[in-house]
Scaffold this motif. Structure first.
Motif, mmCIF file in Angstrom:
data_model
loop_
_atom_site.group_PDB
_atom_site.id
_atom_site.type_symbol
_atom_site.label_atom_id
_atom_site.label_comp_id
_atom_site.label_asym_id
_atom_site.label_seq_id
_atom_site.Cartn_x
_atom_site.Cartn_y
_atom_site.Cartn_z
ATOM 1 N N ALA A 21 37.557 24.809 50.417
ATOM 2 C CA ALA A 21 37.399 24.423 51.821
ATOM 3 C C ALA A 21 36.442 25.348 52.556
ATOM 4 C CB ALA A 21 38.754 24.411 52.516
ATOM 5 N N ALA A 22 36.409 26.620 52.142
ATOM 6 C CA ALA A 22 35.566 27.596 52.839
ATOM 7 C C ALA A 22 34.178 27.712 52.237
ATOM 8 C CB ALA A 22 36.244 28.963 52.816
ATOM 9 N N ALA A 23 33.914 26.947 51.185
ATOM 10 C CA ALA A 23 32.655 27.095 50.454
ATOM 11 C C ALA A 23 31.433 26.899 51.343
ATOM 12 C CB ALA A 23 32.612 26.115 49.285
ATOM 13 N N GLY A 24 31.556 26.047 52.350
ATOM 14 C CA GLY A 24 30.421 25.796 53.237
ATOM 15 C C GLY A 24 30.106 26.952 54.153
ATOM 16 N N GLY A 25 31.045 27.907 54.254
ATOM 17 C CA GLY A 25 30.824 29.070 55.102
ATOM 18 C C GLY A 25 30.919 28.740 56.580
ATOM 19 N N VAL A 26 30.553 29.716 57.393
ATOM 20 C CA VAL A 26 30.604 29.565 58.845
ATOM 21 C C VAL A 26 29.204 29.350 59.397
ATOM 22 C CG1 VAL A 26 31.276 30.667 60.999
ATOM 23 C CG2 VAL A 26 32.669 30.992 58.957
ATOM 24 N N GLY A 27 28.272 30.109 58.886
ATOM 25 C CA GLY A 27 26.892 29.962 59.325
ATOM 26 C C GLY A 27 26.614 30.713 60.612
ATOM 27 N N GLY A 28 25.401 31.219 60.730
ATOM 28 C CA GLY A 28 25.001 31.900 61.955
ATOM 29 C C GLY A 28 25.399 33.362 61.959
ATOM 30 N N THR A 29 24.721 34.114 62.801
ATOM 31 C CA THR A 29 25.015 35.546 62.929
ATOM 32 C C THR A 29 26.039 35.736 64.040
ATOM 33 O OG1 THR A 29 23.102 35.741 64.388
ATOM 34 C CG2 THR A 29 22.766 36.273 62.064
ATOM 35 N N ILE A 30 27.255 35.263 63.791
ATOM 36 C CA ILE A 30 28.295 35.293 64.825
ATOM 37 C C ILE A 30 29.364 36.336 64.541
ATOM 38 C CG2 ILE A 30 27.938 32.856 65.342
ATOM 39 C CD1 ILE A 30 30.574 32.299 63.831
ATOM 40 N N GLY A 31 29.153 37.153 63.504
ATOM 41 C CA GLY A 31 30.147 38.151 63.150
ATOM 42 C C GLY A 31 30.122 39.361 64.065
ATOM 43 N N VAL A 32 31.009 40.304 63.789
ATOM 44 C CA VAL A 32 31.045 41.564 64.526
ATOM 45 C C VAL A 32 29.689 42.252 64.406
ATOM 46 C CG1 VAL A 32 32.070 43.875 64.541
ATOM 47 C CG2 VAL A 32 33.533 41.864 64.281
ATOM 48 N N MET A 75 38.892 27.603 61.724
ATOM 49 C CA MET A 75 40.080 26.749 61.791
ATOM 50 C C MET A 75 39.768 25.358 62.324
ATOM 51 S SD MET A 75 42.316 27.982 65.050
ATOM 52 C CE MET A 75 43.102 26.387 65.101
ATOM 53 N N ALA A 76 38.567 25.161 62.849
ATOM 54 C CA ALA A 76 38.176 23.823 63.284
ATOM 55 C C ALA A 76 38.010 22.893 62.090
ATOM 56 C CB ALA A 76 36.878 23.889 64.080
ATOM 57 N N ASP A 77 37.742 23.484 60.909
ATOM 58 C CA ASP A 77 37.469 22.673 59.723
ATOM 59 C C ASP A 77 38.487 22.833 58.606
ATOM 60 O OD1 ASP A 77 35.024 21.722 60.837
ATOM 61 O OD2 ASP A 77 34.096 23.637 60.317
ATOM 62 N N THR A 78 39.236 23.928 58.615
ATOM 63 C CA THR A 78 40.127 24.173 57.484
ATOM 64 C C THR A 78 41.306 25.034 57.910
ATOM 65 O OG1 THR A 78 40.203 24.958 55.198
ATOM 66 C CG2 THR A 78 38.924 26.275 56.750
ATOM 67 N N THR A 79 42.246 25.225 56.999
ATOM 68 C CA THR A 79 43.403 26.085 57.236
ATOM 69 C C THR A 79 43.047 27.516 56.855
ATOM 70 O OG1 THR A 79 44.948 24.281 56.784
ATOM 71 C CG2 THR A 79 45.804 26.525 56.598
ATOM 72 N N VAL A 80 43.390 28.459 57.717
ATOM 73 C CA VAL A 80 43.071 29.858 57.439
ATOM 74 C C VAL A 80 44.287 30.743 57.668
ATOM 75 C CG1 VAL A 80 40.648 29.580 58.062
ATOM 76 C CG2 VAL A 80 42.276 30.326 59.803
ATOM 77 N N LEU A 81 44.278 31.876 56.980
ATOM 78 C CA LEU A 81 45.227 32.953 57.248
ATOM 79 C C LEU A 81 44.448 34.028 57.996
ATOM 80 C CD1 LEU A 81 46.932 33.296 53.731
ATOM 81 C CD2 LEU A 81 47.596 31.806 55.637
#
Length: 254
Positions: A21-32, A75-81
């Motif tokens: 489910a997470a294979a597509g990643g998040v994309g963009g430089t939105i991290g810390v 979490m908009a696209d998949t289940t996360v912990l």
């Protein structure tokens, strides 16, 4: 000859998810720190991370916002912990080790919250003075207040302590009674409900509710239905959807 210090090459962790489910990643430089966010898969599970040069980070507003923004995007696209803010692994291999060592626990928790989101509900007493409100609601508190304040001498420390203890006990009773009434209405719309400790004196209840993703509308309707049981001295505030922070335990040692 001067040697340049080796730069720390850590990985900042945001969440654990299913690898597929997470294979597509998040994309963009939105991290810390405005860094790219990507996925490290290990078998059926994956960690969502970004590179980081620091070994520790302070909970500054921009960093907190980036952390929660990544989790919300996921979490908009998949289940996360969701992983606790500020969790940093030393290296790529350290992340893989975390995934290998905790694989079964991660899978169990992912299955438990799959397709679900967390909704929050906070109810407060909307009154200018909670003590005076309780005096008007509970005759026994009014009687003791009048007895203590009606003495010929100023109230002693023991008098004040006794009055305070009765107030605290009655406040707890009112919270319990009101919480039971709200939970009874919301329970059919929730998979699970967790009661958090009140954070201030005027707070009646602070609930975390695990809700099927497709049942959010029914949950909101339940909140409005529960609110009808209360008068204008109470304020209802619900929020979400969030990742299921109160329903998972991602204990990661880094």
């Amino acid at each position: 000859m001067m040697h340049k210090a080796k730069q720390f090459g850590g990985r900042y962790l945001y969440a654990i998810a299913d690898a597929d489910a997470a294979a597509g990643g998040v994309g963009g430089t939105i991290g810390v720190n405005g860094t790219p966010v990507y996925v490290i898969p290990e078998g059926p599970v994956a960690a969502v991370v970004s590179n980081i040069a620091e070994k520790r980070i302070r909970p500054e507003r921009s960093k907190l916002s980036a952390h929660h923004g990544v989790v919300k995007r996921l979490m908009a696209d998949t289940t996360v912990l969701p992983v606790a803010f500020g969790t940093i692994a030393d290296s790529l291999q350290a992340v893989r080790n975390i995934l290998q060592e905790n694989r079964e626990a991660f899978l169990e928790q992912l299955n438990r919250v799959r397709g679900k989101v967390e909704m929050g509900l906070r109810v407060t007493w909307d009154v200018p003075n909670i003590f005076e409100y309780m005096v008007n609601c509970r005759p026994e508190l009014a009687a003791l207040r009048d007895e203590v304040m009606g003495k010929q001498r100023p109230p002693s420390q023991e008098d004040k302590i006794e009055l305070g203890r009765l107030f605290d006990r009655l406040l707890a009773q009112e919270r319990e009674r009101h919480t039971e009434a709200v939970v009874e209405v919301l329970a059919p719309h929730c998979v699970e409900i967790t009661q958090n400790q009140p954070r201030e004196e005027r707070e009646v209840m602070h609930l975390a509710c695990l809700v099927e993703r497709d049942d959010q509308k029914r949950f909101e309707e339940g909140v409005f239905e529960a609110a009808k049981l209360f008068d204008n001295h109470f304020a209802f505030d619900f929020n979400g959807p969030w990742a299921p922070h109160h329903f998972v335990n991602v204990a990661i040692e880094v």
